[in-house]
Design a protein around this motif. Structure first.
Motif: not given
Length: 260
Positions: A173-202
């Motif tokens: 974020a600091v380094s790319l500020a001159p290029q006007r590129i914003r940089v952020n992060a998301i820190a997810p906690g417990w997210i249930e991804v079971g239904p979002w896996e490929k078919d063999s792992k759903k």
């Protein structure tokens, strides 16, 4: 269908399953040209098919983000087809081996996790830079984890890589500020991804009362929870936000737990 991201090119690494696929769906719904990368060919093709069934467009490119040559090739492909990147989402991540005591940890496994989770985002940012510079309001979003701040036992590579990704976020974020590129992060906690896996792992999720109640909001998270925040953080509405990490965990990290 929205138009917030029409004419915008959005590149999502690790976008074939889980949170990545949730974000791909959300950005495609908002009119973005979505490019999904993943190192799992089967999952990638299924993801594109699934999106197509919802009348959503996306393309899939095979890529291991820990390999510099793969990332170079990926960005050349995007350059040729799209000419720019408006949003880069560094989401690809691995957690294997899940848990190994320190004395049994293989250094090669530790290095592999760091390679994907930390070197990958750096490589993608580096080689996407000329393409991001061509966008009007470029943004990078790193998907970290609440494990950047707290741990379960024996999760060395995952915790270390996510902690590193937090620091890489403010560094970029600091380094790319001159290029006007914003940089952020998301820190997810417990997210249930079971239904979002490929078919063999759903999997159909099943959560105990305790699972739900350790979250202040009374439930476990879903990929949609992360996708909605990503849409905001990468948009011009968030134009004054950079170098930040948004924790999305149903309040779990602020809840003190004592066993009496």
């Amino acid at each position: 269908m929205g138009t917030t991201y029409s004419n915008k090119t959005v590149l999502i690494t690790g976008g074939a399953q889980g949170i990545g696929l949730g974000m791909a769906q959300a950005f495609a719904r908002e009119g973005a040209q979505v490019i999904i990368t993943d190192c799992d060919q089967e999952a990638g093709q299924e993801a594109i098919q699934w999106l197509k069934e919802q009348k959503l467009k996306a393309e899939f490119l095979l890529c291991d983000v820990s390999v510099e040559a793969h990332v170079v090739q990926l960005m050349e492909h995007v350059q040729n087809d799209h000419g720019k990147i408006d949003v880069l989402i560094n989401n690809a991540g691995i957690a294997s081996p899940e848990r190994v005591p320190l004395q049994d940890l293989l250094v090669s496994e530790f290095d592999r996790v760091l390679g994907v989770n930390l070197r990958g985002p750096l490589l993608c940012a580096k080689y996407a830079l000329p393409l991001l510079e061509k966008a009007e309001h470029p943004a990078i979003l790193n998907i970290s984890s609440t494990r950047a701040f707290m741990s379960e036992p024996d999760t060395f590579g995952y915790s270390a890589s996510k902690g590193g990704l937090e620091a890489l976020t403010h560094s970029l974020a600091v380094s790319l500020a001159p290029q006007r590129i914003r940089v952020n992060a998301i820190a997810p906690g417990w997210i249930e991804v079971g239904p979002w896996e490929k078919d063999s792992k759903k999997e159909v999720p099943s959560h105990s009362k305790e699972d739900k109640e350790q979250h202040l909001v009374g439930r476990v998270g879903k990929p949609e929870d992360i996708a909605e925040a990503a849409l905001f953080l990468c948009s011009e509405k968030a134009g004054f936000i950079t170098g930040q990490c948004l924790v999305i965990d149903g309040g779990m990290t602020v809840k003190m737990i004592y066993h009496h």
